[in-house]
Design a protein around this motif. Structure first.
Motif, PDB file in Angstrom:
ATOM      1  N   TYR A  42       0.639  -1.287  -0.114  1.00 12.00           N
ATOM      2  CA  TYR A  42       0.146  -0.014   0.028  1.00 12.00           C
ATOM      3  C   TYR A  42       1.048   1.288  -0.109  1.00 12.00           C
ATOM      4  CZ  TYR A  42      -3.667  -2.943   1.769  1.00 12.00           C
ATOM      5  OH  TYR A  42      -4.731  -3.829   1.995  1.00 12.00           O
ATOM      6  N   THR A  43       1.794   1.297   0.789  1.00  9.71           N
ATOM      7  CA  THR A  43       2.853   2.414   0.955  1.00  9.71           C
ATOM      8  C   THR A  43       3.521   2.623  -0.287  1.00  9.71           C
ATOM      9  OG1 THR A  43       3.147   2.011   3.336  1.00  9.71           O
ATOM     10  CG2 THR A  43       4.573   3.489   2.557  1.00  9.71           C
ATOM     11  N   TYR A  44       3.993   1.632  -0.721  1.00 15.97           N
ATOM     12  CA  TYR A  44       4.795   1.849  -2.034  1.00 15.97           C
ATOM     13  C   TYR A  44       3.930   2.407  -3.229  1.00 15.97           C
ATOM     14  CZ  TYR A  44       7.627   0.485  -6.121  1.00 15.97           C
ATOM     15  OH  TYR A  44       8.403   0.713  -7.281  1.00 15.97           O
ATOM     16  N   LEU A  45       2.847   1.764  -3.604  1.00 20.24           N
ATOM     17  CA  LEU A  45       1.858   2.024  -4.727  1.00 20.24           C
ATOM     18  C   LEU A  45       1.492   3.440  -4.372  1.00 20.24           C
ATOM     19  CD1 LEU A  45       0.400  -1.389  -5.450  1.00 20.24           C
ATOM     20  CD2 LEU A  45       2.288   0.001  -6.740  1.00 20.24           C
ATOM     21  N   CYS A  46       0.664   3.795  -3.417  1.00 14.33           N
ATOM     22  CA  CYS A  46       0.090   5.018  -3.144  1.00 14.33           C
ATOM     23  C   CYS A  46       0.926   6.274  -2.905  1.00 14.33           C
ATOM     24  CB  CYS A  46      -0.653   4.931  -1.900  1.00 14.33           C
ATOM     25  SG  CYS A  46      -2.209   3.548  -1.988  1.00 14.33           S
ATOM     26  N   TRP A  47       2.227   6.039  -2.016  1.00 17.51           N
ATOM     27  CA  TRP A  47       3.098   7.134  -1.993  1.00 17.51           C
ATOM     28  C   TRP A  47       3.674   7.405  -3.297  1.00 17.51           C
ATOM     29  CZ3 TRP A  47       4.511  10.373   2.301  1.00 17.51           C
ATOM     30  CH2 TRP A  47       3.616  10.195   3.180  1.00 17.51           C
ATOM     31  N   GLY A  48       4.102   6.601  -4.030  1.00 16.30           N
ATOM     32  CA  GLY A  48       4.587   6.559  -5.368  1.00 16.30           C
ATOM     33  C   GLY A  48       3.711   7.244  -6.278  1.00 16.30           C
ATOM     34  N   SER A  49       2.639   7.263  -6.290  1.00 18.99           N
ATOM     35  CA  SER A  49       1.537   7.852  -7.191  1.00 18.99           C
ATOM     36  C   SER A  49       0.859   9.165  -6.733  1.00 18.99           C
ATOM     37  CB  SER A  49       0.406   6.946  -7.714  1.00 18.99           C
ATOM     38  OG  SER A  49      -0.338   6.676  -6.704  1.00 18.99           O
ATOM     39  N   LEU A  54      -5.848   7.728  -0.449  1.00 19.80           N
ATOM     40  CA  LEU A  54      -5.916   6.297  -0.509  1.00 19.80           C
ATOM     41  C   LEU A  54      -5.203   5.630   0.248  1.00 19.80           C
ATOM     42  CD1 LEU A  54      -7.200   3.811  -2.114  1.00 19.80           C
ATOM     43  CD2 LEU A  54      -5.362   4.427  -3.792  1.00 19.80           C
ATOM     44  N   TRP A  55      -3.850   5.931   0.747  1.00 24.03           N
ATOM     45  CA  TRP A  55      -3.233   5.341   1.442  1.00 24.03           C
ATOM     46  C   TRP A  55      -3.542   5.596   3.056  1.00 24.03           C
ATOM     47  CZ3 TRP A  55      -0.038   7.369   5.612  1.00 24.03           C
ATOM     48  CH2 TRP A  55       0.635   6.611   6.359  1.00 24.03           C
ATOM     49  N   ALA A  56      -4.091   6.628   3.492  1.00 24.26           N
ATOM     50  CA  ALA A  56      -4.549   6.680   4.689  1.00 24.26           C
ATOM     51  C   ALA A  56      -5.978   5.890   4.960  1.00 24.26           C
ATOM     52  CB  ALA A  56      -5.126   8.146   4.914  1.00 24.26           C
ATOM     53  N   GLY A  57      -6.729   5.536   3.928  1.00 25.31           N
ATOM     54  CA  GLY A  57      -7.980   4.559   3.801  1.00 25.31           C
ATOM     55  C   GLY A  57      -7.552   3.261   4.033  1.00 25.31           C
ATOM     56  N   LEU A  58      -6.526   2.647   3.136  1.00 30.56           N
ATOM     57  CA  LEU A  58      -6.044   1.500   3.213  1.00 30.56           C
ATOM     58  C   LEU A  58      -5.007   0.999   4.504  1.00 30.56           C
ATOM     59  CD1 LEU A  58      -4.873   1.126  -0.567  1.00 30.56           C
ATOM     60  CD2 LEU A  58      -6.748  -0.086   0.639  1.00 30.56           C
ATOM     61  N   THR A  59      -4.483   2.059   5.035  1.00 35.59           N
ATOM     62  CA  THR A  59      -3.746   1.843   6.413  1.00 35.59           C
ATOM     63  C   THR A  59      -4.719   1.637   7.434  1.00 35.59           C
ATOM     64  OG1 THR A  59      -1.959   3.234   5.635  1.00 35.59           O
ATOM     65  CG2 THR A  59      -2.173   2.909   7.961  1.00 35.59           C
ATOM     66  N   GLY A  60      -5.800   2.627   7.400  1.00 30.11           N
ATOM     67  CA  GLY A  60      -6.809   2.095   8.426  1.00 30.11           C
ATOM     68  C   GLY A  60      -7.479   0.820   8.319  1.00 30.11           C
ATOM     69  N   TYR A  61      -7.874   0.453   7.034  1.00 29.73           N
ATOM     70  CA  TYR A  61      -8.390  -1.179   6.770  1.00 29.73           C
ATOM     71  C   TYR A  61      -7.319  -1.860   7.282  1.00 29.73           C
ATOM     72  CZ  TYR A  61      -9.506  -5.126   4.218  1.00 29.73           C
ATOM     73  OH  TYR A  61      -9.766  -6.594   3.757  1.00 29.73           O
ATOM     74  N   HIS A  62      -5.946  -1.674   7.097  1.00 28.39           N
ATOM     75  CA  HIS A  62      -5.107  -2.838   7.441  1.00 28.39           C
ATOM     76  C   HIS A  62      -5.125  -2.874   8.937  1.00 28.39           C
ATOM     77  CE1 HIS A  62      -1.303  -4.908   7.104  1.00 28.39           C
ATOM     78  NE2 HIS A  62      -0.938  -4.253   8.121  1.00 28.39           N
ATOM     79  N   LEU A  63      -4.938  -1.726   9.725  1.00 28.36           N
ATOM     80  CA  LEU A  63      -5.087  -1.509  11.089  1.00 28.36           C
ATOM     81  C   LEU A  63      -6.204  -2.348  11.510  1.00 28.36           C
ATOM     82  CD1 LEU A  63      -3.610   1.804  11.907  1.00 28.36           C
ATOM     83  CD2 LEU A  63      -2.455  -0.419  12.215  1.00 28.36           C
ATOM     84  N   ALA A  64      -7.278  -2.076  11.046  1.00 24.61           N
ATOM     85  CA  ALA A  64      -8.669  -2.709  11.452  1.00 24.61           C
ATOM     86  C   ALA A  64      -8.722  -4.390  11.280  1.00 24.61           C
ATOM     87  CB  ALA A  64      -9.760  -2.379  10.658  1.00 24.61           C
ATOM     88  N   CYS A  65      -7.817  -4.837  10.209  1.00 22.77           N
ATOM     89  CA  CYS A  65      -7.742  -6.182  10.007  1.00 22.77           C
ATOM     90  C   CYS A  65      -6.794  -6.776  10.909  1.00 22.77           C
ATOM     91  CB  CYS A  65      -7.445  -6.479   8.580  1.00 22.77           C
ATOM     92  SG  CYS A  65      -8.657  -6.241   7.444  1.00 22.77           S
ATOM     93  N   HIS A  66      -5.569  -6.247  11.437  1.00 25.89           N
ATOM     94  CA  HIS A  66      -4.700  -6.896  12.223  1.00 25.89           C
ATOM     95  C   HIS A  66      -4.483  -6.317  13.785  1.00 25.89           C
ATOM     96  CE1 HIS A  66      -2.847  -8.774   8.784  1.00 25.89           C
ATOM     97  NE2 HIS A  66      -3.257  -7.853   8.155  1.00 25.89           N
ATOM     98  N   VAL A  67      -5.313  -5.168  14.105  1.00 26.04           N
ATOM     99  CA  VAL A  67      -5.163  -4.800  15.306  1.00 26.04           C
ATOM    100  C   VAL A  67      -6.538  -4.665  15.984  1.00 26.04           C
ATOM    101  CG1 VAL A  67      -4.386  -2.804  16.717  1.00 26.04           C
ATOM    102  CG2 VAL A  67      -3.124  -3.587  14.742  1.00 26.04           C
ATOM    103  N   PHE A  68      -7.414  -3.846  15.444  1.00 26.29           N
ATOM    104  CA  PHE A  68      -8.765  -3.358  15.899  1.00 26.29           C
ATOM    105  C   PHE A  68      -9.627  -4.681  16.033  1.00 26.29           C
ATOM    106  CE2 PHE A  68      -7.367   0.806  14.185  1.00 26.29           C
ATOM    107  CZ  PHE A  68      -6.832   1.184  15.639  1.00 26.29           C
TER     108      PHE A  68
END
Length: 86
Positions: A42-49, A54-68
């Protein structure tokens, strides 16, 4: 097109990782998988473009799946296993 497919694949990996974690938690075994790989993608693709929102939303989704969601699941299951005090 390729970046869209890679992001969709990473979202799928996060979802499968969450389902696998819940299944392993029910059987009493430890968690498995590499949760950092989708986030790095996510970081590589979103920050590169330059798609920071979108990166913030995907990071939130990732944190929800692995932490919350796992933390909430643990609290929910452990509260059912704990004897009720009256």
């Amino acid at each position: 097109m390729l970046s869209t497919l890679l992001i969709a694949g990473a979202v799928w990996v996060d979802l499968v990782s969450l389902a696998r974690w819940i299944r392993l938690r029910k059987t009493g075994k430890g968690p498995g998988g590499l949760p950092v790989v989708p986030w790095l993608l996510y970081t590589y693709l979103c920050w590169g473009s330059g798609q920071y929102l979108l990166w913030a939303g995907l990071t939130g989704y990732h944190l929800a799946c692995h932490v919350f969601i796992p933390r909430g699941y643990r609290l929910w299951v452990e509260s059912e296993r704990r004897p009720q005090l009256r």
